[in-house]
Every structure is written in structure tokens, then in C-alpha cells.
Enzyme design. Structure first.
Site, PDB file in Angstrom:
ATOM      1  N   TYR A  61     -49.534   9.041 -47.608  1.00 54.95           N
ATOM      2  CA  TYR A  61     -50.777   9.681 -47.183  1.00 54.95           C
ATOM      3  C   TYR A  61     -51.210  10.703 -48.222  1.00 54.95           C
ATOM      4  O   TYR A  61     -50.387  11.222 -48.995  1.00 54.95           O
ATOM      5  CB  TYR A  61     -50.596  10.418 -45.854  1.00 54.95           C
ATOM      6  CG  TYR A  61     -50.574   9.548 -44.623  1.00 54.95           C
ATOM      7  CD1 TYR A  61     -51.723   9.331 -43.872  1.00 54.95           C
ATOM      8  CD2 TYR A  61     -49.387   8.968 -44.179  1.00 54.95           C
ATOM      9  CE1 TYR A  61     -51.706   8.553 -42.731  1.00 54.95           C
ATOM     10  CE2 TYR A  61     -49.355   8.179 -43.031  1.00 54.95           C
ATOM     11  CZ  TYR A  61     -50.519   7.979 -42.309  1.00 54.95           C
ATOM     12  OH  TYR A  61     -50.498   7.214 -41.180  1.00 54.95           O
ATOM     13  N   ASP A  88     -55.181   8.477 -36.505  1.00 60.31           N
ATOM     14  CA  ASP A  88     -55.915   9.201 -35.475  1.00 60.31           C
ATOM     15  C   ASP A  88     -57.416   9.098 -35.683  1.00 60.31           C
ATOM     16  O   ASP A  88     -57.892   8.656 -36.733  1.00 60.31           O
ATOM     17  CB  ASP A  88     -55.502  10.675 -35.476  1.00 60.31           C
ATOM     18  CG  ASP A  88     -54.074  10.889 -34.976  1.00 60.31           C
ATOM     19  OD1 ASP A  88     -53.579  10.016 -34.242  1.00 60.31           O
ATOM     20  OD2 ASP A  88     -53.473  11.923 -35.327  1.00 60.31           O
TER      21      ASP A  88
END
Length: 248
Positions: A109, A51
Site C-alpha cells: 500500500y 474500505d
């Protein structure tokens, strides 16, 4: 012939990885510069989306070219042309059917939090001053591994065919002056990690008991989960592929 590019980027200036109609993306900048070097239009396919504002310590993408390339020279030229917030780590030839997105076995992540103002971390970690219970957050994080359907953490308007993901790791660690959330799965939904972290933070602030995590996941309702945390604390850190994908 198909080639993989391994790269990293600092995401502040970009509207995410994927090309956008009216916003600059990492993919757009990389394609423009690769096309200049190759002297022909080049399209690249990334391992996934990040994003707007999210960083990547390791990202992969593939492209096709009908000539044998000097990978070291191409890497040098691209790094010379790309802005300072995008760096090429490696370029290598792969099997013709290799796919940067679909062949990935797992992705990892990290989410970084600082709890005191730090002039050097303002673009790299989220400043959260409130006290949080790390033990409760880790208890709630461990619950994630018992489930596969994570619709409750997915952005509502999405075109995925399934909300199933297999989470292998989910834990918080204290690292120097930071709290770092580590999560690894075979795939992730859009906004999933930021929504998970936001939910864990609310549990760590004693807004909900640890057991609430079961109810949130089983609800399959994004409205039941916590708010998404800011993008600038999130990093894509590692992508794993089968060993035989790279040609010697």
C-alpha cells in the site's frame, strides 16, 4: 476453469471493494458487467477488501467459467462496459485451485500526503498543513518490522482469527510534492494502514516520542493508537503471487 482479473479503480464513488447491502461496491459493478458479457451469473472473489473511498492501482479477483474464454476479447468488452473509474489490465487462466485472496504472498500500500493545497490532488492525497518530522516518522515506522501482532491498529469489530502480520517494508519518502508512506506485508487487517499512518503522523507532530510506538503495539488496544487518516489518500499498489499460479 478459473480465471484471474487484474484491475485498478478510483475509489471515490464506491463503498469499498466488497459487496454491501445498500451501497455500491467495485465488486458489484464488476460482477454485473462480467455476468452480462458471459451471459450467465458470475461471482468473483477479490484478493482482499479495500474500505470506502480507497483506491487500487492493482487488484486481483478470480472467477470460474466452464468454457475456454478469449481473454483479450473479454478484457476489451469489459473495459467498454465498465465505468471510467474501473479499468481491466489483464485477464488470464490460472490453476484450478488458485485463489485470489489466499494465494497472495504479499500486498503493498501507499499513503499520499500533500502539505500545500493542490487543485489536482484533492481526491488523490490528504492535505495536511501541519509540519511533521519525517525522520521521527521513519524511526517509528521501522519499529513495526519488529512485531507481528497488530491488534492495536485493527478495526475493533472484525471477524479475523489472528492479528498477526509480517511487515517487510514500512517507510516514508519525499516524492515530488508529496510525502508517500510505503508499506508491504503478507496480509493486512481492516483499517490497519490508515491507523498506522495516523499514529506515525502524531509522532511526527511531536505528540509522542518514537518509543511510544512500542507501547502502542504491545498494548493491543486500538484506543492507544492514533486516529485513522482519510481514505482518499490510500492506494493498494501491488499484490504478489507465486510464479506458477498462471497457466502458460
Amino acid at each position: 476453469m478459473r480465471y484471474f482479473i487484474e484491475l485498478s479503480y478510483f475509489g471515490k464513488a464506491y463503498h469499498g471493494w466488497q459487496n454491501q447491502p445498500n451501497s455500491i461496491s467495485v465488486q458489484e459493478v464488476l460482477e454485473e458487467n462480467l455476468s452480462k458479457v458471459l451471459r450467465k451469473s458470475a461471482e468473483i472473489v477479490g484478493a482482499g477488501r479495500t474500505d470506502a473511498g480507497v483506491h487500487a492501482k492493482q487488484m486481483f479477483a478470480h472467477f470460474d467459467h466452464n468454457e475456454v474464454l478469449d481473454e483479450a476479447l473479454l478484457k476489451y468488452k469489459l473495459n467498454s462496459m465498465l465505468p471510467k473509474d474501473i479499468a481491466i489490465a489483464d485477464i488470464f487462466k490460472v490453476r484450478e485451485d488458485a485463489h485470489a485472496r489466499f494465494d497472495a504472498i504479499s500486498r503493498s500500500y501507499e499513503y499520499h500526503i500533500v502539505q500545500e493545497k493542490d487543485a489536482f490532488e484533492q481526491d488523490f492525497a490528504w492535505l495536511l498543513r501541519q509540519k511533521i518530522d519525517l525522520k521521527k516518522m521513519n524511526e517509528a515506522a521501522s519499529i513495526l518490522k519488529a512485531y507481528t501482532n497488530f491488534k492495536c491498529f485493527s478495526r475493533s469489530r472484525t471477524d479475523v482469527k489472528t492479528y498477526n502480520c509480517r511487515i517487510e517494508q514500512a517507510e516514508w519518502k519525499k516524492e515530488d510534492n508529496k510525502l508517500v508512506f510505503h508499506i508491504t506485508a503478507d496480509r493486512f487487517l481492516r483499517n490497519m494502514v490508515r491507523a498506522i499512518v495516523g499514529t506515525l503522523i502524531e509522532i511526527g507532530q511531536n505528540k509522542y516520542p518514537v518509543s511510544q510506538m512500542h507501547k502502542i503495539i504491545e498494548s493491543e488496544d486500538r484506543g492507544e493508537a492514533g486516529a485513522s487518516v482519510p481514505a482518499h489518500g490510500l492506494y493498494l499498489t501491488r499484490i504478489i503471487y507465486p510464479e506458477n499460479i498462471r497457466l502458460k
